[in-house]
Write an enzyme that holds these catalytic residues in place. Sequence first.
Site, PDB file in Angstrom:
ATOM      1  N   GLU A  37      11.790 -56.952 -19.334  1.00 61.14           N
ATOM      2  CA  GLU A  37      10.619 -57.465 -19.674  1.00 61.14           C
ATOM      3  C   GLU A  37      10.050 -56.287 -20.733  1.00 61.14           C
ATOM      4  O   GLU A  37      10.178 -55.059 -20.178  1.00 61.14           O
ATOM      5  CB  GLU A  37       9.553 -57.427 -18.180  1.00 61.14           C
ATOM      6  CG  GLU A  37       8.309 -57.941 -18.543  1.00 61.14           C
ATOM      7  CD  GLU A  37       7.368 -58.102 -17.308  1.00 61.14           C
ATOM      8  OE1 GLU A  37       7.684 -58.008 -16.279  1.00 61.14           O
ATOM      9  OE2 GLU A  37       6.277 -58.311 -17.493  1.00 61.14           O
ATOM     10  N   ARG A 263      20.279 -51.301  -7.284  1.00 56.44           N
ATOM     11  CA  ARG A 263      19.863 -50.668  -8.330  1.00 56.44           C
ATOM     12  C   ARG A 263      20.166 -49.200  -8.385  1.00 56.44           C
ATOM     13  O   ARG A 263      20.527 -48.698  -7.093  1.00 56.44           O
ATOM     14  CB  ARG A 263      18.258 -50.835  -8.297  1.00 56.44           C
ATOM     15  CG  ARG A 263      17.538 -50.054  -7.159  1.00 56.44           C
ATOM     16  CD  ARG A 263      16.027 -50.630  -7.076  1.00 56.44           C
ATOM     17  NE  ARG A 263      15.351 -50.215  -8.156  1.00 56.44           N
ATOM     18  CZ  ARG A 263      14.635 -50.967  -9.199  1.00 56.44           C
ATOM     19  NH1 ARG A 263      14.878 -52.168  -8.982  1.00 56.44           N
ATOM     20  NH2 ARG A 263      14.207 -50.660 -10.219  1.00 56.44           N
ATOM     21  N   LYS A 273       8.748 -48.554 -13.539  1.00 56.61           N
ATOM     22  CA  LYS A 273       7.859 -48.509 -14.840  1.00 56.61           C
ATOM     23  C   LYS A 273       6.477 -48.058 -14.749  1.00 56.61           C
ATOM     24  O   LYS A 273       5.984 -47.626 -15.400  1.00 56.61           O
ATOM     25  CB  LYS A 273       8.130 -49.753 -15.559  1.00 56.61           C
ATOM     26  CG  LYS A 273       9.485 -50.216 -16.437  1.00 56.61           C
ATOM     27  CD  LYS A 273       9.229 -51.312 -17.197  1.00 56.61           C
ATOM     28  CE  LYS A 273      10.313 -52.263 -16.781  1.00 56.61           C
ATOM     29  NZ  LYS A 273      10.036 -53.614 -17.401  1.00 56.61           N
TER      30      LYS A 273
HETATM   31  P1  ATP Z   1       9.417 -54.238 -13.484  1.00 57.13           P
HETATM   32  O1  ATP Z   1       8.828 -53.396 -12.037  1.00 57.13           O
HETATM   33  O2  ATP Z   1       8.419 -53.974 -14.482  1.00 57.13           O
HETATM   34  O3  ATP Z   1       9.991 -55.322 -13.123  1.00 57.13           O
HETATM   35  P2  ATP Z   1      12.213 -53.403 -13.926  1.00 57.13           P
HETATM   36  O4  ATP Z   1      12.534 -52.159 -13.747  1.00 57.13           O
HETATM   37  O5  ATP Z   1      12.475 -54.371 -12.821  1.00 57.13           O
HETATM   38  O6  ATP Z   1      10.473 -53.204 -13.844  1.00 57.13           O
HETATM   39  P3  ATP Z   1      12.948 -55.192 -15.978  1.00 57.13           P
HETATM   40  O7  ATP Z   1      12.465 -55.248 -17.599  1.00 57.13           O
HETATM   41  O8  ATP Z   1      12.366 -56.566 -15.277  1.00 57.13           O
HETATM   42  O9  ATP Z   1      12.130 -53.763 -15.363  1.00 57.13           O
HETATM   43  O10 ATP Z   1      14.501 -54.774 -15.926  1.00 57.13           O
HETATM   44  C1  ATP Z   1      15.416 -55.512 -16.862  1.00 57.13           C
HETATM   45  C2  ATP Z   1      16.680 -55.700 -15.884  1.00 57.13           C
HETATM   46  O11 ATP Z   1      17.157 -54.027 -15.534  1.00 57.13           O
HETATM   47  C3  ATP Z   1      16.605 -56.187 -14.911  1.00 57.13           C
HETATM   48  O12 ATP Z   1      17.832 -57.136 -14.551  1.00 57.13           O
HETATM   49  C4  ATP Z   1      16.510 -55.387 -13.747  1.00 57.13           C
HETATM   50  O13 ATP Z   1      17.010 -55.923 -12.586  1.00 57.13           O
HETATM   51  C5  ATP Z   1      17.456 -54.167 -14.168  1.00 57.13           C
HETATM   52  N1  ATP Z   1      17.114 -52.863 -13.618  1.00 57.13           N
HETATM   53  C6  ATP Z   1      15.653 -52.491 -13.559  1.00 57.13           C
HETATM   54  N2  ATP Z   1      15.638 -51.115 -12.857  1.00 57.13           N
HETATM   55  C7  ATP Z   1      17.036 -50.848 -12.704  1.00 57.13           C
HETATM   56  C8  ATP Z   1      17.573 -49.940 -11.922  1.00 57.13           C
HETATM   57  N3  ATP Z   1      16.981 -48.743 -11.400  1.00 57.13           N
HETATM   58  N4  ATP Z   1      18.875 -49.934 -11.709  1.00 57.13           N
HETATM   59  C9  ATP Z   1      19.565 -51.075 -12.053  1.00 57.13           C
HETATM   60  N5  ATP Z   1      19.076 -52.229 -12.884  1.00 57.13           N
HETATM   61  C10 ATP Z   1      17.878 -52.035 -12.828  1.00 57.13           C
END
Ligand code: ATP
Length: 564
Positions: A37, A263, A273
């Site tokens: 996002e 994650r 974020k």
């Molecule tokens: P938000 O809280 O804004 O949703 P987010 O960290 O989930 O933040 P996204 O932009 O939705 O951000 O994440 C993009 C992709 O990265 C998603 O598929 C998410 O699952 C993955 N992702 C985010 N954080 C992690 C993490 N700590 N480890 C592994 N994958 C992650």
Amino acid sequence: MAEIETKSPSNFIKMIIDEDLKAGKNESRVATRFPPEPNGYLHIGHAKSICLNFGLAKEYEGTCNLRFDDTNPVKEDVEYVESIKEDVRWLGFDWEAREYYASDYFEQLYHLAIRLIKDGKAYVDSLSADEIREFRGTLTEPGKESPYRNRSVEENLDLFQRMRDGEFEDGRHVLRAKIDMAHPNLLLRDPTLYRIRKTAHHRTGDQWCIYPMYDYTHCISDAIECITHSICTLEFENNRALYDWVLEQLGLPCRPRQYEFARLNLNYTVLSKRKLIQLVTENRVSGWDDPRMPTISGLRRRGFTPESIRTFCERIGVAKANSIVDIALLEHTIREDLNKSAPRMMAVLRPLKVVIENYPEDKVELLEAVNNPEDPAAGTRQVPFSREIYIEQEDFMEDPPKKYFRLAPGREVRLRYAYFITCKEVIKDPANGRIVELRCTYDPATRGGDAPDGRKVKATLHWVSAAQAVGAQVRLYDRLFVKPDPDEKVEGKTFLDFINPNSLEVLNDCKLEPALAQAAPGRMFQFERLGYFFADPKECAAGRLVFNRTVTLKDSWARIAQNG
Ligand code: ATP
Ligand code: MG
């Protein structure tokens, strides 16, 4: 760029793909996507997801799309889109022409919502947000149906059209799926599919004032792109039922499946974020690319290489259960990479002047120094030596304790690549008693660092010749938080209370050997005995000689691994 290793260790997702391929599913295709996002910069956790998704595509000769999940106009921005693209590219991955945006599907998503309404699977609800929450029930109590749940298809179609036309204010109506208000999975209690948001979108401008929700958008976007394996993090496990429900109602030609993995969590840092944004907007750090940030841009500016981040992601593996990774492993990985590639140089961070009394006044000698003992091809260079040099303040003690082997009054030590010197006199500032200079003598017979008579010294110091030294600023970065888990709930405190006050130390009077004067922005060096230092790309490009410490030489991970 170095060729990316295509064979990675097996994991449960690869086992699923292998099974699918064996069973001939998805016409034997493997299609993944990375769906950020654009509401912030990417961090090391995203790198795990990027390496996994793009890595699988590469290994199975499939494809990985870059898809911006841009359904929330309030928090998203083109600045983030651009930074995400730069970071994915820098990590070494290529989405070729497959750059997609959920916002490109808004029209299709809208028409599919109309289909759900016509099939009696969605309705316009006019409860307020608070009421919707109240009606949802809890884990132990079923929800209550909204009084608007049984509106006719005609009325729903009319209201939904008028929502799109901008007739209603934010929050006046929402479109909801008609599933089951008593479902044990709360996400299936008539989830919201669309809401009104009279906000311009960074791509579609004022074209829309209703925006689809994540759960509705994500699965349909996957289906439109014919994704086979839609990989996300464990928090979305409960959302999978909704993912499947939407796709089952619509019966689109492609039927992707969602799989969840753990994650990345790292100690001594935060990866949410929202919290990273807070660090930036409250000026707790200098920006998204502050070298203390766990963002890709921060790590890049700190001196991390794409290879080291990919290696790290491979080492931590892909599992089904959450765990916390020790940040020492990340530091170990970059150290290992830089040990092979970084040229060695001499730099004195906190200079103490040494005058070698028996060395001729005007003489300058060039001494040969090895550029990288790990890489013979890196060759040697000439380092100037003269009567006045600098050593580190901490390499001298007037009254040394037992185990201190470096320079002290009357003691002899080796200067790297140069001579043995002996300390004869300590000169102090009469005003405050601080040591300002050492008077030493050298032994001309020890040129190159060895005594012909076989006598030994217990320490070798690095040094820089005073007349030829170049001045620089060096920034010593350390972990941003003092606590392994800065997110842990502590009465009356937030993660901001655990910021390490010593996470940045700026040294303005450093003395470097002259070969570093031309340090190209973005080049990496090992300063002997001190650590790895990165010529800051922004500062050096602006004509200032500034180095960022990437990591020290002390490898706490290797120690843990050895004793473990
Ligand atoms: P938000 O809280 O804004 O949703 P987010 O960290 O989930 O933040 P996204 O932009 O939705 O951000 O994440 C993009 C992709 O990265 C998603 O598929 C998410 O699952 C993955 N992702 C985010 N954080 C992690 C993490 N700590 N480890 C592994 N994958 C992650
Ligand atoms: Mg997310």
